[in-house]
Design a protein around this motif. Structure first.
Motif, PDB file in Angstrom:
ATOM      1  N   TYR A  12     -35.149 -67.220 -13.422  1.00  0.00           N
ATOM      2  CA  TYR A  12     -35.242 -67.335 -14.870  1.00  0.00           C
ATOM      3  C   TYR A  12     -34.229 -66.426 -15.550  1.00  0.00           C
ATOM      4  O   TYR A  12     -33.720 -65.478 -14.954  1.00  0.00           O
ATOM      5  CB  TYR A  12     -36.660 -67.001 -15.369  1.00  0.00           C
ATOM      6  CG  TYR A  12     -37.050 -65.544 -15.237  1.00  0.00           C
ATOM      7  CD1 TYR A  12     -36.799 -64.640 -16.259  1.00  0.00           C
ATOM      8  CD2 TYR A  12     -37.675 -65.071 -14.090  1.00  0.00           C
ATOM      9  CE1 TYR A  12     -37.154 -63.302 -16.134  1.00  0.00           C
ATOM     10  CE2 TYR A  12     -38.033 -63.745 -13.956  1.00  0.00           C
ATOM     11  CZ  TYR A  12     -37.776 -62.863 -14.990  1.00  0.00           C
ATOM     12  OH  TYR A  12     -38.122 -61.548 -14.867  1.00  0.00           O
ATOM     13  N   GLU A  13     -33.931 -66.757 -16.805  1.00  0.00           N
ATOM     14  CA  GLU A  13     -33.111 -65.917 -17.674  1.00  0.00           C
ATOM     15  C   GLU A  13     -33.945 -65.574 -18.903  1.00  0.00           C
ATOM     16  O   GLU A  13     -34.691 -66.419 -19.407  1.00  0.00           O
ATOM     17  CB  GLU A  13     -31.847 -66.649 -18.137  1.00  0.00           C
ATOM     18  CG  GLU A  13     -30.850 -66.913 -17.057  1.00  0.00           C
ATOM     19  CD  GLU A  13     -29.599 -67.598 -17.609  1.00  0.00           C
ATOM     20  OE1 GLU A  13     -29.661 -68.216 -18.697  1.00  0.00           O
ATOM     21  OE2 GLU A  13     -28.563 -67.504 -16.956  1.00  0.00           O
ATOM     22  N   TYR A  14     -33.801 -64.362 -19.403  1.00  0.00           N
ATOM     23  CA  TYR A  14     -34.535 -63.874 -20.568  1.00  0.00           C
ATOM     24  C   TYR A  14     -33.487 -63.371 -21.552  1.00  0.00           C
ATOM     25  O   TYR A  14     -32.788 -62.395 -21.273  1.00  0.00           O
ATOM     26  CB  TYR A  14     -35.462 -62.748 -20.103  1.00  0.00           C
ATOM     27  CG  TYR A  14     -36.390 -62.174 -21.141  1.00  0.00           C
ATOM     28  CD1 TYR A  14     -37.218 -62.978 -21.907  1.00  0.00           C
ATOM     29  CD2 TYR A  14     -36.459 -60.798 -21.319  1.00  0.00           C
ATOM     30  CE1 TYR A  14     -38.102 -62.429 -22.834  1.00  0.00           C
ATOM     31  CE2 TYR A  14     -37.338 -60.234 -22.233  1.00  0.00           C
ATOM     32  CZ  TYR A  14     -38.154 -61.061 -22.989  1.00  0.00           C
ATOM     33  OH  TYR A  14     -39.024 -60.519 -23.897  1.00  0.00           O
ATOM     34  N   TYR A  15     -33.330 -64.039 -22.687  1.00  0.00           N
ATOM     35  CA  TYR A  15     -32.207 -63.751 -23.574  1.00  0.00           C
ATOM     36  C   TYR A  15     -32.486 -64.185 -25.001  1.00  0.00           C
ATOM     37  O   TYR A  15     -33.487 -64.826 -25.303  1.00  0.00           O
ATOM     38  CB  TYR A  15     -30.945 -64.446 -23.066  1.00  0.00           C
ATOM     39  CG  TYR A  15     -31.094 -65.949 -22.966  1.00  0.00           C
ATOM     40  CD1 TYR A  15     -30.702 -66.774 -24.015  1.00  0.00           C
ATOM     41  CD2 TYR A  15     -31.635 -66.543 -21.836  1.00  0.00           C
ATOM     42  CE1 TYR A  15     -30.848 -68.149 -23.936  1.00  0.00           C
ATOM     43  CE2 TYR A  15     -31.777 -67.914 -21.744  1.00  0.00           C
ATOM     44  CZ  TYR A  15     -31.381 -68.706 -22.793  1.00  0.00           C
ATOM     45  OH  TYR A  15     -31.532 -70.067 -22.708  1.00  0.00           O
ATOM     46  N   THR A  16     -31.547 -63.834 -25.867  1.00  0.00           N
ATOM     47  CA  THR A  16     -31.533 -64.296 -27.249  1.00  0.00           C
ATOM     48  C   THR A  16     -30.085 -64.626 -27.590  1.00  0.00           C
ATOM     49  O   THR A  16     -29.204 -64.527 -26.741  1.00  0.00           O
ATOM     50  CB  THR A  16     -32.118 -63.221 -28.203  1.00  0.00           C
ATOM     51  OG1 THR A  16     -32.243 -63.787 -29.503  1.00  0.00           O
ATOM     52  CG2 THR A  16     -31.248 -61.989 -28.270  1.00  0.00           C
ATOM     53  N   TYR A  17     -29.854 -65.032 -28.807  1.00  0.00           N
ATOM     54  CA  TYR A  17     -28.498 -65.270 -29.295  1.00  0.00           C
ATOM     55  C   TYR A  17     -28.239 -64.342 -30.465  1.00  0.00           C
ATOM     56  O   TYR A  17     -29.153 -63.969 -31.193  1.00  0.00           O
ATOM     57  CB  TYR A  17     -28.331 -66.727 -29.765  1.00  0.00           C
ATOM     58  CG  TYR A  17     -28.353 -67.724 -28.648  1.00  0.00           C
ATOM     59  CD1 TYR A  17     -27.241 -67.904 -27.829  1.00  0.00           C
ATOM     60  CD2 TYR A  17     -29.475 -68.495 -28.401  1.00  0.00           C
ATOM     61  CE1 TYR A  17     -27.252 -68.824 -26.796  1.00  0.00           C
ATOM     62  CE2 TYR A  17     -29.496 -69.418 -27.376  1.00  0.00           C
ATOM     63  CZ  TYR A  17     -28.383 -69.581 -26.574  1.00  0.00           C
ATOM     64  OH  TYR A  17     -28.403 -70.492 -25.562  1.00  0.00           O
ATOM     65  N   LYS A  71     -35.431 -69.291 -19.900  1.00  0.00           N
ATOM     66  CA  LYS A  71     -34.898 -70.497 -19.273  1.00  0.00           C
ATOM     67  C   LYS A  71     -35.198 -70.443 -17.783  1.00  0.00           C
ATOM     68  O   LYS A  71     -34.797 -69.509 -17.100  1.00  0.00           O
ATOM     69  CB  LYS A  71     -33.391 -70.595 -19.506  1.00  0.00           C
ATOM     70  CG  LYS A  71     -32.771 -71.871 -18.992  1.00  0.00           C
ATOM     71  CD  LYS A  71     -31.296 -71.920 -19.376  1.00  0.00           C
ATOM     72  CE  LYS A  71     -30.676 -73.239 -19.023  1.00  0.00           C
ATOM     73  NZ  LYS A  71     -29.262 -73.288 -19.446  1.00  0.00           N
ATOM     74  N   PHE A  72     -35.964 -71.443 -17.311  1.00  0.00           N
ATOM     75  CA  PHE A  72     -36.239 -71.562 -15.886  1.00  0.00           C
ATOM     76  C   PHE A  72     -35.125 -72.413 -15.273  1.00  0.00           C
ATOM     77  O   PHE A  72     -34.841 -73.500 -15.770  1.00  0.00           O
ATOM     78  CB  PHE A  72     -37.585 -72.234 -15.639  1.00  0.00           C
ATOM     79  CG  PHE A  72     -38.761 -71.518 -16.254  1.00  0.00           C
ATOM     80  CD1 PHE A  72     -38.968 -70.168 -16.013  1.00  0.00           C
ATOM     81  CD2 PHE A  72     -39.649 -72.176 -17.071  1.00  0.00           C
ATOM     82  CE1 PHE A  72     -40.047 -69.499 -16.581  1.00  0.00           C
ATOM     83  CE2 PHE A  72     -40.735 -71.526 -17.636  1.00  0.00           C
ATOM     84  CZ  PHE A  72     -40.930 -70.182 -17.387  1.00  0.00           C
ATOM     85  N   TYR A  83     -36.874 -72.301 -23.551  1.00  0.00           N
ATOM     86  CA  TYR A  83     -38.197 -72.254 -24.138  1.00  0.00           C
ATOM     87  C   TYR A  83     -38.284 -70.988 -24.978  1.00  0.00           C
ATOM     88  O   TYR A  83     -37.763 -69.946 -24.601  1.00  0.00           O
ATOM     89  CB  TYR A  83     -39.285 -72.235 -23.064  1.00  0.00           C
ATOM     90  CG  TYR A  83     -39.223 -73.398 -22.124  1.00  0.00           C
ATOM     91  CD1 TYR A  83     -39.302 -74.702 -22.593  1.00  0.00           C
ATOM     92  CD2 TYR A  83     -39.074 -73.214 -20.758  1.00  0.00           C
ATOM     93  CE1 TYR A  83     -39.241 -75.783 -21.736  1.00  0.00           C
ATOM     94  CE2 TYR A  83     -39.025 -74.293 -19.892  1.00  0.00           C
ATOM     95  CZ  TYR A  83     -39.103 -75.572 -20.391  1.00  0.00           C
ATOM     96  OH  TYR A  83     -39.041 -76.642 -19.541  1.00  0.00           O
ATOM     97  N   SER A  84     -38.969 -71.076 -26.094  1.00  0.00           N
ATOM     98  CA  SER A  84     -39.195 -69.917 -26.937  1.00  0.00           C
ATOM     99  C   SER A  84     -40.316 -69.085 -26.311  1.00  0.00           C
ATOM    100  O   SER A  84     -41.324 -69.630 -25.870  1.00  0.00           O
ATOM    101  CB  SER A  84     -39.575 -70.388 -28.335  1.00  0.00           C
ATOM    102  OG  SER A  84     -39.862 -69.287 -29.153  1.00  0.00           O
ATOM    103  N   LEU A 102     -48.360 -63.145 -23.849  1.00  0.00           N
ATOM    104  CA  LEU A 102     -47.091 -63.842 -23.707  1.00  0.00           C
ATOM    105  C   LEU A 102     -47.283 -65.253 -24.260  1.00  0.00           C
ATOM    106  O   LEU A 102     -48.135 -65.996 -23.774  1.00  0.00           O
ATOM    107  CB  LEU A 102     -46.668 -63.905 -22.236  1.00  0.00           C
ATOM    108  CG  LEU A 102     -45.343 -64.590 -21.940  1.00  0.00           C
ATOM    109  CD1 LEU A 102     -44.640 -63.882 -20.790  1.00  0.00           C
ATOM    110  CD2 LEU A 102     -45.530 -66.047 -21.592  1.00  0.00           C
ATOM    111  N   THR A 103     -46.533 -65.596 -25.297  1.00  0.00           N
ATOM    112  CA  THR A 103     -46.613 -66.925 -25.905  1.00  0.00           C
ATOM    113  C   THR A 103     -45.409 -67.724 -25.455  1.00  0.00           C
ATOM    114  O   THR A 103     -44.269 -67.303 -25.648  1.00  0.00           O
ATOM    115  CB  THR A 103     -46.640 -66.816 -27.446  1.00  0.00           C
ATOM    116  OG1 THR A 103     -47.736 -65.986 -27.822  1.00  0.00           O
ATOM    117  CG2 THR A 103     -46.793 -68.178 -28.078  1.00  0.00           C
ATOM    118  N   LEU A 104     -45.666 -68.870 -24.842  1.00  0.00           N
ATOM    119  CA  LEU A 104     -44.612 -69.740 -24.320  1.00  0.00           C
ATOM    120  C   LEU A 104     -44.665 -71.057 -25.077  1.00  0.00           C
ATOM    121  O   LEU A 104     -45.698 -71.731 -25.090  1.00  0.00           O
ATOM    122  CB  LEU A 104     -44.823 -69.968 -22.821  1.00  0.00           C
ATOM    123  CG  LEU A 104     -43.796 -70.817 -22.094  1.00  0.00           C
ATOM    124  CD1 LEU A 104     -42.406 -70.192 -22.181  1.00  0.00           C
ATOM    125  CD2 LEU A 104     -44.201 -70.970 -20.627  1.00  0.00           C
TER     126      LEU A 104
END
Length: 141
Positions: free
Chosen positions: A86-91, A104-105, A112-113, A121-123
């Motif tokens: 997975y990736e954990y990010y923002t823009y 992102k899986f 996914y937000s 944890l809200t997915l």
């Protein structure tokens, strides 16, 4: 006359080239995944009305496993286990503004937000209801 026309064309092209700046509106900013690390549980009832748990397990090395569910959907699937990176990010929206956080899986290839606050944890997957998981001390060791 031809020299003036060439000069004007060169001037216009120069203005376009100078005014074009790097598009930073969609600059990806990787986030520290420490808030994700661990087990996250979502309780649900199966077809026989028994209480079950969908479990997300995030590791420090960028791996995620889901038990009793699917990574790419909200489906509850008792006995199903899937894993992915997975990736954990923002823009970065502007030099001082960050946009919502994304997850992102790799196995899904979609953003996914996601939000982590107060041990929840809200997915949110596009077009589906959001799921709210709770942090757990659960371990499989």
């Amino acid at each position: 006359m031809k020299q003036i026309l060439n000069s004007v064309i060169i001037l216009v092209l120069s203005v376009f080239i100078i005014s074009c700046d790097k598009d930073e509106d969609n600059e990806k900013v990787m986030l520290d995944n420490k808030d994700l690390i661990g087990y996250w549980v979502l309780n649900f009832k199966d077809d026989s009305n028994e209480q079950k748990a969908k479990i997300l397990h995030f590791t420090e090395d960028g791996k995620v496993t889901i038990e009793n569910g699917e990574l790419c959907s909200n489906n509850n699937k008792v006995g199903n286990t899937e894993s992915s990176s997975y990736e954990y990010y923002t823009y970065r929206g502007s030099p001082s503004e960050l946009m919502p956080v994304n997850l992102k899986f790799a196995s899904c290839g979609k953003e996914y937000s996601v939000g982590v606050k107060d041990l929840k944890l809200t997915l949110k997957r596009p077009g589906l209801e959001e799921e709210v998981f709770e942090k757990s001390e659960f371990t499989t060791d």
